[in-house]
Motif scaffolding. Structure first.
Motif, mmCIF file in Angstrom:
data_model
loop_
_atom_site.group_PDB
_atom_site.id
_atom_site.type_symbol
_atom_site.label_atom_id
_atom_site.label_comp_id
_atom_site.label_asym_id
_atom_site.label_seq_id
_atom_site.Cartn_x
_atom_site.Cartn_y
_atom_site.Cartn_z
ATOM 1 N N LEU A 252 11.005 39.649 59.527
ATOM 2 C CA LEU A 252 10.093 39.605 58.382
ATOM 3 C C LEU A 252 9.104 38.452 58.513
ATOM 4 O O LEU A 252 7.887 38.620 58.344
ATOM 5 C CB LEU A 252 10.900 39.475 57.088
ATOM 6 C CG LEU A 252 10.104 39.328 55.790
ATOM 7 C CD1 LEU A 252 9.210 40.529 55.562
ATOM 8 C CD2 LEU A 252 11.061 39.135 54.618
ATOM 9 N N ILE A 337 10.621 45.553 50.126
ATOM 10 C CA ILE A 337 11.647 45.491 51.170
ATOM 11 C C ILE A 337 13.017 45.457 50.496
ATOM 12 O O ILE A 337 13.246 44.702 49.562
ATOM 13 C CB ILE A 337 11.436 44.280 52.111
ATOM 14 C CG1 ILE A 337 11.246 42.985 51.324
ATOM 15 C CG2 ILE A 337 10.233 44.519 53.005
ATOM 16 C CD1 ILE A 337 11.099 41.758 52.203
ATOM 17 N N LEU A 367 15.433 47.010 55.186
ATOM 18 C CA LEU A 367 15.674 45.902 56.108
ATOM 19 C C LEU A 367 16.721 46.221 57.164
ATOM 20 O O LEU A 367 16.861 45.485 58.134
ATOM 21 C CB LEU A 367 16.073 44.650 55.319
ATOM 22 C CG LEU A 367 14.923 44.021 54.518
ATOM 23 C CD1 LEU A 367 15.447 42.916 53.613
ATOM 24 C CD2 LEU A 367 13.850 43.482 55.448
ATOM 25 N N LEU A 376 7.529 47.739 59.380
ATOM 26 C CA LEU A 376 6.901 46.778 58.491
ATOM 27 C C LEU A 376 5.463 46.501 58.917
ATOM 28 O O LEU A 376 4.549 46.440 58.080
ATOM 29 C CB LEU A 376 7.715 45.486 58.458
ATOM 30 C CG LEU A 376 7.225 44.387 57.523
ATOM 31 C CD1 LEU A 376 7.122 44.899 56.093
ATOM 32 C CD2 LEU A 376 8.158 43.175 57.587
#
Length: 429
Positions: A252, A337, A367, A376
């Motif tokens: 992330l 997320i 995730l 993502l």
């Protein structure tokens, strides 16, 4: 007239809950200018500093109406600033608070919380919006249900507004919901994905239910900018109800830093919850190594301060539900997320409320996706390119929900005024 508001977040450390509360209190005050509006809280001076038009009902001290309705503005503001100055991770405080809660029953379920004394003299009890009617927050769910049941048995008007229901599978909680919720005069839901079916299973008459959207939408919409922002916003929360692996955190952070650099954008940390410093502790490390960053909101910052930060973003990436609400309400596309069923329900329900047929403004990324980096990255790239086209449809969706939410409050007013159609219908609105 006395109105008692069940505030699902008594510590007043979550700006999403505070935004909903501010809208709730403002609407009640506009309808009944001379009413006493009490809000259940464990932070009385902080409540007065944030919402001087409401009265704190001390949940930990019996929950009665204050002898003197007014506060002390200077002292109340000082209390808010002092808390911000001394605040930080509250892991030990959380453990102490859990020990002070009533002991569990023999079945292992939480004991029924005490009903605040203020309820006995209220004309209306409102359980304001929140995501606490769920297995994840059984104590607060039971606390709200006990209050609503107490009021209903005494003929006091009851309502729930802007609620998110589920996941709801715990047998004791399902049974309590089925015993109490059919007697609530009006229930407004922030989504139509799970809530209506859960209420139907609990025996609630569909005529008493309305899908309105989240009450915080109006607070965010009101501070929107005239044009799109330029930053990439990020918020990560890791908690027992929102687990995130170390590997997912690394991916992330890498993706948002890379995409901010590619776009020449600043990376903005967005802090919605100060409880246990959960959003700060998890979000700020993701900025390490970014080319350009913004400062996070101060600990004493308001919900409006954070909403304005969100409005300065072109796209946000968030694991906090209300940041997505703040973004979509202003026409800013968002990526939710998630790594739990609890947040799946939150984000998918919100996506349906703000969805457009061809280009949804809220994308959801899991995730635990084995291709997390690619998924993502693709979501950020796509929303960044399409942000201008999404802005107007998202704001239009926000306006529809604001109208529905206000119609829901008209239903609440009608419970007291004796008109089930509500004030708006009476005036031909």
């Amino acid at each position: 007239m006395r109105i008692l508001v069940e505030n699902g977040e008594y510590w007043l450390r979550n700006r999403g809950d505070i935004a909903m509360l501010s809208v709730t209190v403002a609407r009640l005050r506009a309808r009944w200018p001379h009413a006493r509006i009490g809000v259940l809280t464990d932070q009385p001076r902080v409540l007065r500093a944030l919402l001087p038009e409401a009265e704190p009902i001390g949940a930990a001290t019996g929950g009665d109406w204050p002898a003197v309705p007014g506060g002390h503005p200077v002292a109340d503001r000082a209390a808010l600033l002092w808390r911000a100055w001394t605040d930080g991770p509250k892991t030990r405080l959380r453990a102490v608070r859990n020990r002070l809660r009533p002991p569990a029953t023999e079945s292992g379920e939480p004991a029924q919380p005490a009903v605040p004394a203020a309820a006995a003299t209220a004309s209306l009890v409102v359980a304001q919006g929140g995501g606490y009617m769920t297995d994840v927050d059984r104590y607060q769910a039971h606390r709200a249900l006990s209050l609503l049941e107490f009021a209903g048995r005494r003929g006091i008007a009851t309502a729930m507004t802007g609620q998110g229901f589920g996941p709801l599978t715990s047998p004791d909680l399902v049974a309590r919901a089925a015993a109490v919720l059919p007697g609530v005069g009006f229930i407004g839901l922030r989504e139509g994905r799970r809530g209506p079916a859960l209420l139907d299973a609990a025996g609630v008459d569909a005529a008493n239910v309305l899908v309105t959207g989240d009450d915080a939408i109006e607070a965010a919409y009101d501070v929107r900018r005239p044009g799109p922002g330029t930053d990439l916003g990020i918020c990560l929360r890791v908690a027992d109800y929102a687990p995130v692996s170390d590997g997912a955190r690394e991916v992330l952070g890498a993706v948002v830093r890379e995409q901010a650099a590619v776009a020449g954008a600043a990376l903005t940390p967005l802090i919605i919850s100060e409880y246990d410093s959960e959003d700060r502790r998890c979000t700020l490390p993701l900025l390490a190594g970014a080319r350009r960053t913004r400062r996070p909101v101060a600990r004493a910052g308001t919900a409006a301060d954070v909403a304005r930060q969100v409005g300065g973003c072109r796209v946000i990436v968030t694991s906090a539900y209300h940041l997505a609400v703040f973004a979509l309400s202003q026409g800013v596309p968002a990526i939710g997320i998630t790594a739990s069923e609890y947040y799946d329900d939150k984000f998918y329900g919100l996506a349906e409320m703000f969805g457009t047929p061809d280009a949804p403004g809220l994308r959801i990324v899991h995730l635990d996706d084995p291709n997390l980096r690619d998924s993502l990255t693709a979501a950020v790239v796509e929303l960044w390119a399409g942000a201008d086209d999404l802005r107007e449809p998202l704001q239009a969706a926000a306006l529809r929900q604001i109208e529905a939410s206000r119609a829901g409050f008209d239903r609440v007013f009608g419970l007291v005024d004796g008109d089930s159609a509500g004030v708006g219908a009476r005036h031909g609105e």
